[in-house]
Design an enzyme around this catalytic site. Sequence first.
Site, PDB file in Angstrom:
ATOM      1  N   CYS A  63       0.823  -1.212   0.000  1.00  0.00           N
ATOM      2  CA  CYS A  63       0.000   0.000   0.000  1.00  0.00           C
ATOM      3  C   CYS A  63       0.853   1.256   0.000  1.00  0.00           C
ATOM      4  CB  CYS A  63      -0.915  -0.024   1.229  1.00  0.00           C
ATOM      5  SG  CYS A  63      -2.014   1.396   1.345  1.00  0.00           S
ATOM      6  N   CYS A 150      -6.930   0.608   0.194  1.00  0.00           N
ATOM      7  CA  CYS A 150      -6.672  -0.136   1.423  1.00  0.00           C
ATOM      8  C   CYS A 150      -6.628  -1.615   1.080  1.00  0.00           C
ATOM      9  CB  CYS A 150      -7.762   0.134   2.467  1.00  0.00           C
ATOM     10  SG  CYS A 150      -7.455  -0.761   4.014  1.00  0.00           S
ATOM     11  N   GLN A 251     -17.284 -10.394  13.419  1.00  0.00           N
ATOM     12  CA  GLN A 251     -15.899 -10.785  13.147  1.00  0.00           C
ATOM     13  C   GLN A 251     -15.407 -10.018  11.922  1.00  0.00           C
ATOM     14  OE1 GLN A 251     -14.258 -12.440  15.262  1.00  0.00           O
ATOM     15  NE2 GLN A 251     -15.909 -13.354  16.482  1.00  0.00           N
ATOM     16  N   GLU A 298     -26.385 -12.517  26.175  1.00  0.00           N
ATOM     17  CA  GLU A 298     -25.742 -11.310  25.649  1.00  0.00           C
ATOM     18  C   GLU A 298     -26.199 -10.118  26.498  1.00  0.00           C
ATOM     19  OE1 GLU A 298     -24.079  -8.194  23.946  1.00  0.00           O
ATOM     20  OE2 GLU A 298     -23.510 -10.239  23.368  1.00  0.00           O
ATOM     21  N   ASP A 346     -17.138 -15.819  23.901  1.00  0.00           N
ATOM     22  CA  ASP A 346     -16.380 -14.932  23.021  1.00  0.00           C
ATOM     23  C   ASP A 346     -16.514 -13.505  23.542  1.00  0.00           C
ATOM     24  OD1 ASP A 346     -15.047 -13.669  20.970  1.00  0.00           O
ATOM     25  OD2 ASP A 346     -16.613 -13.975  19.477  1.00  0.00           O
ATOM     26  N   CYS A 372      -9.991 -12.116  21.298  1.00  0.00           N
ATOM     27  CA  CYS A 372      -9.175 -11.218  20.472  1.00  0.00           C
ATOM     28  C   CYS A 372      -8.013 -10.646  21.278  1.00  0.00           C
ATOM     29  CB  CYS A 372     -10.035 -10.088  19.905  1.00  0.00           C
ATOM     30  SG  CYS A 372     -10.798  -9.055  21.177  1.00  0.00           S
TER      31      CYS A 372
END
Length: 414
Positions: A63, A150, A251, A298, A346, A372
């Site tokens: 890039c 990008c 995700q 949740e 998660d 993550c």
Amino acid sequence: MSTETVTISKLGVHGHGIAHGDHGPIYVPYALPGETVAIARNGNQGTIISLTTASPDRVEPLCRHFDPDRDACGGCSLQHLADAPYHAFKRDIVVEALRAKGLTPEVNPLVVCKPGQRRRTVFSARRTENGLLLGFNRAETNHIVSIEECPIASPGIVSRLGAVRAVAEALAGGGDIIRLSVTETLSGLDLAADGSKPLSDKQRRNVIETVLGLKGIARVSSNGEILVEPQKPQVDFGGVTVSPPPGTFMQATREAEEAMSALVLAHVGKSKRVADLFAGSGTFSLRLARIARVHAVEGEEKPLKALDQAARNTQGLKPVSVEKRDLFRRPLTAKELKVFDAVVFDPPRAGAEAQVKELAQSGVKKIAAVSCNPLTLARDLRVLVDSGYTIRSVTPVDQFLWSPHVEAVALLER
């Protein structure tokens, strides 16, 4: 500020080269192990002035916005590193985080994601005297580098940057910076602005008129409020169509989501009752419902409602129950968890410490942990291992291409 020549010994967890100075480590962005570089030094930070000896692992970045000698975008930090050492670096982040907690499980090879797969990108935008800036912040600053390309973003986003720019211009007021999340969905781009001041009636009309004059924009929202929705955004979670709320978590790439889901489903196997904690809009829940009864928990109401509607409107799924619950403050107790054969969780980057402590006492046979943040994952796995669980495998997933961030899926059994 002083100038000196240093030799880079290794990469740090943030992707910066590290040299050993007289008073401790010196962090040099864009430098690679084995390189000798002249730097301008400010404390423990160094900026490359010239490269004396280049690493054989140095490659030409894809890039034009990745150029430390010009106005470099801060979205990527490792485009200049060849694939093999880059993949090893990403895997080692997970290995070292686990090792720091005394954990040495099998860590599989990195699941590799390719350029052009990122379906969700967060831009910064600001109106200036010279026009709109739309792009990414330069590393560790509020300076926006306006971009024209990008390589990590999907073609569906890159090809519509002009439309994104037009919408951002309609949203931007004054000199305030807004964050604009752009998600590619089956029905077009979903744009969610965050951090902007309340819009005037004139701005609202301008946004609506702008969007209606464009193609490929499904929805635009500001601070959670839908401004215009020509098409209801839709995403596919394992063959189940979901209409997520504005700005909802997803995700970063479809390919990573599929890889992680395959690991989770294979581990759950023939479990009859599964709890999916921090379930979002149903990334795992709706796939799991093909093989088991699912209880999805949740903390946010809107994504949970989207999950529930998708489950109700899809034939062939086993029963899916939903529960709105803040799992940080009120985790499912060990007693509540005992009815499940498997648990999937998660959480956000902070991890699931409170919930894991209950899980550790539950006796649930199988656990799939998706994270993550390798540091909080390692912390949470330590609690589970200490209570009698065995880590069967850990798989790092590179859905945050050319950054120091890495996803991981850990599979455990009691």
